[in-house]
Enzyme design. Sequence first.
Site, PDB file in Angstrom:
ATOM      1  N   GLU A  58     -41.501 -20.395  19.849  1.00 17.41           N
ATOM      2  CA  GLU A  58     -41.876 -19.796  21.142  1.00 17.41           C
ATOM      3  C   GLU A  58     -41.435 -20.647  22.333  1.00 17.41           C
ATOM      4  O   GLU A  58     -41.602 -20.236  23.490  1.00 17.41           O
ATOM      5  CB  GLU A  58     -43.394 -19.596  21.217  1.00 17.41           C
ATOM      6  CG  GLU A  58     -43.918 -18.407  20.435  1.00 17.41           C
ATOM      7  CD  GLU A  58     -43.918 -18.610  18.937  1.00 17.41           C
ATOM      8  OE1 GLU A  58     -44.117 -19.761  18.499  1.00 17.41           O
ATOM      9  OE2 GLU A  58     -43.697 -17.629  18.195  1.00 17.41           O
ATOM     10  N   HIS A  88     -38.007 -21.455   5.917  1.00 18.36           N
ATOM     11  CA  HIS A  88     -38.650 -21.237   7.219  1.00 18.36           C
ATOM     12  C   HIS A  88     -38.205 -22.280   8.251  1.00 18.36           C
ATOM     13  O   HIS A  88     -37.908 -21.964   9.406  1.00 18.36           O
ATOM     14  CB  HIS A  88     -40.171 -21.294   7.029  1.00 18.36           C
ATOM     15  CG  HIS A  88     -40.940 -20.691   8.150  1.00 18.36           C
ATOM     16  ND1 HIS A  88     -40.953 -19.342   8.410  1.00 18.36           N
ATOM     17  CD2 HIS A  88     -41.729 -21.254   9.094  1.00 18.36           C
ATOM     18  CE1 HIS A  88     -41.709 -19.102   9.459  1.00 18.36           C
ATOM     19  NE2 HIS A  88     -42.195 -20.248   9.905  1.00 18.36           N
ATOM     20  N   PHE A 113     -34.035 -31.119  24.841  1.00 20.59           N
ATOM     21  CA  PHE A 113     -34.451 -30.887  23.445  1.00 20.59           C
ATOM     22  C   PHE A 113     -35.227 -32.107  22.939  1.00 20.59           C
ATOM     23  O   PHE A 113     -34.642 -33.125  22.598  1.00 20.59           O
ATOM     24  CB  PHE A 113     -33.198 -30.655  22.596  1.00 20.59           C
ATOM     25  CG  PHE A 113     -33.488 -30.297  21.168  1.00 20.59           C
ATOM     26  CD1 PHE A 113     -33.829 -28.996  20.818  1.00 20.59           C
ATOM     27  CD2 PHE A 113     -33.407 -31.251  20.165  1.00 20.59           C
ATOM     28  CE1 PHE A 113     -34.086 -28.659  19.494  1.00 20.59           C
ATOM     29  CE2 PHE A 113     -33.661 -30.921  18.844  1.00 20.59           C
ATOM     30  CZ  PHE A 113     -34.001 -29.626  18.501  1.00 20.59           C
TER      31      PHE A 113
HETATM   32  N1  INI Z   1     -43.634 -24.163  14.149  1.00 21.15           N
HETATM   33  C1  INI Z   1     -43.444 -25.457  14.470  1.00 21.15           C
HETATM   34  O1  INI Z   1     -43.476 -25.823  15.658  1.00 21.15           O
HETATM   35  N2  INI Z   1     -43.231 -26.379  13.484  1.00 21.15           N
HETATM   36  C2  INI Z   1     -43.182 -26.024  12.167  1.00 21.15           C
HETATM   37  O2  INI Z   1     -42.998 -26.936  11.305  1.00 21.15           O
HETATM   38  C3  INI Z   1     -43.365 -24.679  11.818  1.00 21.15           C
HETATM   39  N3  INI Z   1     -43.328 -24.263  10.428  1.00 21.15           N
HETATM   40  O3  INI Z   1     -42.940 -25.059   9.580  1.00 21.15           O
HETATM   41  O4  INI Z   1     -43.664 -23.143  10.100  1.00 21.15           O
HETATM   42  C4  INI Z   1     -43.602 -23.736  12.858  1.00 21.15           C
HETATM   43  N4  INI Z   1     -43.798 -22.425  12.580  1.00 21.15           N
HETATM   44  C5  INI Z   1     -44.370 -21.514  13.533  1.00 21.15           C
HETATM   45  C6  INI Z   1     -43.332 -20.897  14.465  1.00 21.15           C
HETATM   46  O5  INI Z   1     -42.847 -21.841  15.399  1.00 21.15           O
HETATM   47  C7  INI Z   1     -43.945 -19.741  15.263  1.00 21.15           C
HETATM   48  O6  INI Z   1     -44.991 -20.213  16.064  1.00 21.15           O
HETATM   49  C8  INI Z   1     -44.481 -18.615  14.370  1.00 21.15           C
HETATM   50  O7  INI Z   1     -43.511 -18.203  13.428  1.00 21.15           O
HETATM   51  C9  INI Z   1     -44.865 -17.385  15.253  1.00 21.15           C
HETATM   52  O8  INI Z   1     -43.715 -16.842  15.889  1.00 21.15           O
END
Ligand code: INI
Length: 157
Positions: A58, A88, A113
């Site tokens: 996001e 993922h 970044f």
């Molecule tokens: N978001 C992160 O910031 N770090 C992660 O390690 C992570 N993993 O591994 O799943 C992660 N997932 C959530 C993603 O950023 C979104 O918030 C979610 O998919 C909703 O859109």
Amino acid sequence: MKTLQGAFVGAGRKVAIVAGRFNDFLVQSLIKGAVDCLVRHGARDDDIAVVRVPGAFEIPPVAQMLAESESYDAVVCLGCVIRGDTPHFEYVAGEAAKGIARAAATTGVPVIFGILTAETIEQAVERAGTKAGNRGADAALAALEMIDLYAQIRKRS
Ligand code: INI
């Protein structure tokens, strides 16, 4: 020969920090490192805005909005993505990197970044204020340097 490079000036700079809440234990340390770095370089605490989003995925659209708002001199993106057992990680980290690059390229505002991408929790901990430094502070420093560099280039053109 003329070398152009940005100075680390915090005074008068307005900086937005967009930070994911996922892996918050580590992201909190990145935010702390970034704010500490900005303030120690002269930025006012009141000129720093911290904007929280659910996760790294996001971060780009919010960074883009903040960069387009004309309220900030730079946007620092902070998050922590740790590889798990599924692909993922690739999607989240990849989209975050691409989106941040897009925001930087399309707005004319430095969008930095500062997202940790780590294979393990240990690697992430090392880069969030322990033995391998603090990626949040590094990102804040890059923001100050880029703000000053952009100003110099604009002044010359
Ligand atoms: N978001 C992160 O910031 N770090 C992660 O390690 C992570 N993993 O591994 O799943 C992660 N997932 C959530 C993603 O950023 C979104 O918030 C979610 O998919 C909703 O859109």
